[in-house]
Design a protein around this motif. Structure first.
Motif, PDB file in Angstrom:
ATOM      1  N   PRO A  57      39.056  28.944  26.960  1.00  0.00           N
ATOM      2  CA  PRO A  57      40.116  28.233  27.682  1.00  0.00           C
ATOM      3  C   PRO A  57      41.142  27.554  26.783  1.00  0.00           C
ATOM      4  N   ASP A  58      40.717  27.044  25.642  1.00  0.00           N
ATOM      5  CA  ASP A  58      41.663  26.337  24.774  1.00  0.00           C
ATOM      6  C   ASP A  58      42.730  27.263  24.206  1.00  0.00           C
ATOM      7  N   SER A  59      42.431  28.572  24.169  1.00  0.00           N
ATOM      8  CA  SER A  59      43.414  29.526  23.653  1.00  0.00           C
ATOM      9  C   SER A  59      44.618  29.664  24.574  1.00  0.00           C
ATOM     10  N   LEU A  60      44.490  29.176  25.816  1.00  0.00           N
ATOM     11  CA  LEU A  60      45.589  29.255  26.782  1.00  0.00           C
ATOM     12  C   LEU A  60      46.612  28.141  26.594  1.00  0.00           C
ATOM     13  N   ASN A  95      29.052  23.497  40.506  1.00  0.00           N
ATOM     14  CA  ASN A  95      30.059  23.615  39.450  1.00  0.00           C
ATOM     15  C   ASN A  95      31.039  22.443  39.458  1.00  0.00           C
ATOM     16  N   HIS A  96      31.143  21.763  40.584  1.00  0.00           N
ATOM     17  CA  HIS A  96      32.047  20.614  40.695  1.00  0.00           C
ATOM     18  C   HIS A  96      31.405  19.302  40.225  1.00  0.00           C
ATOM     19  N   TYR A  97      30.092  19.303  40.021  1.00  0.00           N
ATOM     20  CA  TYR A  97      29.401  18.051  39.710  1.00  0.00           C
ATOM     21  C   TYR A  97      29.936  17.382  38.444  1.00  0.00           C
ATOM     22  N   ASP A  98      30.172  18.192  37.395  1.00  0.00           N
ATOM     23  CA  ASP A  98      30.669  17.604  36.140  1.00  0.00           C
ATOM     24  C   ASP A  98      31.985  16.878  36.357  1.00  0.00           C
ATOM     25  N   TRP A  99      32.840  17.448  37.205  1.00  0.00           N
ATOM     26  CA  TRP A  99      34.165  16.852  37.420  1.00  0.00           C
ATOM     27  C   TRP A  99      34.083  15.611  38.289  1.00  0.00           C
ATOM     28  N   VAL A 100      33.092  15.554  39.166  1.00  0.00           N
ATOM     29  CA  VAL A 100      32.835  14.320  39.905  1.00  0.00           C
ATOM     30  C   VAL A 100      32.444  13.211  38.927  1.00  0.00           C
ATOM     31  N   ALA A 158      34.305  20.089  30.154  1.00  0.00           N
ATOM     32  CA  ALA A 158      33.571  19.672  31.352  1.00  0.00           C
ATOM     33  C   ALA A 158      32.321  18.852  31.029  1.00  0.00           C
ATOM     34  N   LYS A 159      31.700  19.110  29.889  1.00  0.00           N
ATOM     35  CA  LYS A 159      30.479  18.387  29.529  1.00  0.00           C
ATOM     36  C   LYS A 159      30.653  17.562  28.255  1.00  0.00           C
ATOM     37  N   ASP A 160      31.900  17.400  27.833  1.00  0.00           N
ATOM     38  CA  ASP A 160      32.186  16.706  26.577  1.00  0.00           C
ATOM     39  C   ASP A 160      32.620  15.268  26.860  1.00  0.00           C
ATOM     40  N   VAL A 183      43.904   7.257  35.995  1.00  0.00           N
ATOM     41  CA  VAL A 183      43.730   8.562  36.628  1.00  0.00           C
ATOM     42  C   VAL A 183      43.437   8.340  38.106  1.00  0.00           C
ATOM     43  N   GLY A 184      44.239   8.972  38.958  1.00  0.00           N
ATOM     44  CA  GLY A 184      44.038   8.838  40.393  1.00  0.00           C
ATOM     45  C   GLY A 184      43.116   9.891  40.958  1.00  0.00           C
ATOM     46  N   LEU A 185      43.300  11.144  40.499  1.00  0.00           N
ATOM     47  CA  LEU A 185      42.435  12.227  40.957  1.00  0.00           C
ATOM     48  C   LEU A 185      42.410  13.334  39.919  1.00  0.00           C
ATOM     49  N   ILE A 186      41.445  14.235  40.080  1.00  0.00           N
ATOM     50  CA  ILE A 186      41.349  15.439  39.254  1.00  0.00           C
ATOM     51  C   ILE A 186      41.384  16.639  40.190  1.00  0.00           C
ATOM     52  N   MET A 187      42.347  17.536  39.965  1.00  0.00           N
ATOM     53  CA  MET A 187      42.445  18.769  40.745  1.00  0.00           C
ATOM     54  C   MET A 187      41.528  19.818  40.125  1.00  0.00           C
ATOM     55  N   CYS A 188      40.629  20.371  40.929  1.00  0.00           N
ATOM     56  CA  CYS A 188      39.617  21.294  40.434  1.00  0.00           C
ATOM     57  C   CYS A 188      39.832  22.705  40.972  1.00  0.00           C
TER      58      CYS A 188
END
Length: 319
Positions: free
Chosen positions: A61-64, A142-147, A97-99, A117-122
């Motif tokens: 992903p970082d290559s993007l 898969n959404h748990y980390d972002w919660v 996500a896990k860092d 930060v108000g929200l995170i769009m997933c």
């Protein structure tokens, strides 16, 4: 910059607001959605080959991140626009996500810039309305980390998608199941889960409102996007579009934020493709209290110009 960002605790919503030279309604706050700068972050990675983009998002992903700006600097960038609330997009941070060490540093950048930060769009985490119950549960998890990241950063909300395959009734049933399960996990962390009208069935206001009625949870709601009402797309554009004003009105009773999408501006400073005054009246008539997120996606103005034009238009209408 901190000196010009004024904190205001607002009514029962206890939101941190932002006042500019143009006075806002006291229970509404202008925030900045990170997607407004997606071209500046992704750069040449956005070459139209979405299959390749999706593959790299999973593999590297970082290559993007090939743009002139970097998502690490978003808090400082946002503060430069005179906003004090930001809305992150997980695809800019897919490798993080896990860092939690990364998010510790990011939180410090927010504090230093005077923003929250108000929200995170997933996105790209699987379909919460998947017909396969096993795959649907994977999408939920898969959404748990972002919660957890949202909780750590002090955000109130994550934005998700109610997507799936099947008939409208089948996807509604499956999406309600996925949202309930995610909502139950998020509730334990004190986090809201909101669904945006984001294409397909979700861009049908009555369909998404029906899903909300079925879920019937205090921490699960909507994020009405002023521009995303295309239900079916073809090679030359939208083939079937839902009435945006009807859709926004149907979604506002469940709204925990709104996405102020803009594309084109006239010389008078108004959005050319939609009646923003009418939209903002729908929002305020619904008694909404919360963040109005700037989300510019136009091509005629630069992202910088579009953000400024959107902010100016919202402020004008909130006078």
């Amino acid at each position: 910059m901190k000196k010009i960002i004024l904190s205001l605790f607002l009514g029962t919503a206890t939101l941190v607001g932002c006042k500019s030279e143009t006075e806002q309604k006291p229970d509404l706050n202008i925030s900045l959605a990170q997607w407004s700068l997606h071209k500046s972050f992704f750069g040449n990675a956005l070459n139209g080959d979405w299959a390749a983009f999706g593959r790299l998002l999973k593999e590297n992903p970082d290559s993007l991140l090939q743009g002139k700006l970097h998502p690490d600097d978003f808090p400082k960038i946002a503060a430069g626009y005179g906003v004090n609330t930001i809305e992150l997009v997980n695809t800019f941070y897919f490798s993080k996500a896990k860092d939690m060490a990364y998010w510790e540093g990011f939180k410090k950048k927010c504090d230093d810039a005077g923003v929250k930060v108000g929200l995170i769009m997933c996105d790209a985490l699987g379909d919460l309305g998947n017909a396969d119950s096993v795959e649907r549960q994977k999408a939920v998890e898969n959404h748990y980390d972002w919660v957890k990241i949202a909780k750590y950063l002090g955000a109130a909300t994550i934005r998700v998608n109610a997507a799936g395959t099947g008939t409208a009734e089948e996807v509604a049933k499956n999406a309600a199941d996925g949202l309930k399960k995610l909502g139950e996990f998020a509730a334990k962390e004190g986090i809201n889960v909101v669904v945006e009208n984001h294409g397909g069935y979700s861009s049908d206001g009555s369909w998404l409102a029906g899903v909300m009625k079925t879920v019937n949870m205090e921490n699960v709601g909507t994020l009405p996007d002023f521009g995303n009402f295309c239900i079916e797309r073809g090679p030359d554009g939208c083939l079937k579009e839902y009435d945006r004003y009807k859709g926004i009105a149907e979604l506002m009773p469940y709204a925990k934020g709104v996405s102020a999408k803009t594309h084109v501006f006239g010389k008078d400073g108004n959005e050319s493709e939609m009646d923003y005054a009418r939209i903002m009246k729908i929002v305020t008539d619904a008694g909404f209290k919360g963040n109005i997120g700037i989300e510019f996606e136009g091509t005629e103005l630069s992202e910088d110009e579009g953000i400024k034009a959107t902010k100016a238009l919202i402020e004008k209408l909130l006078k």
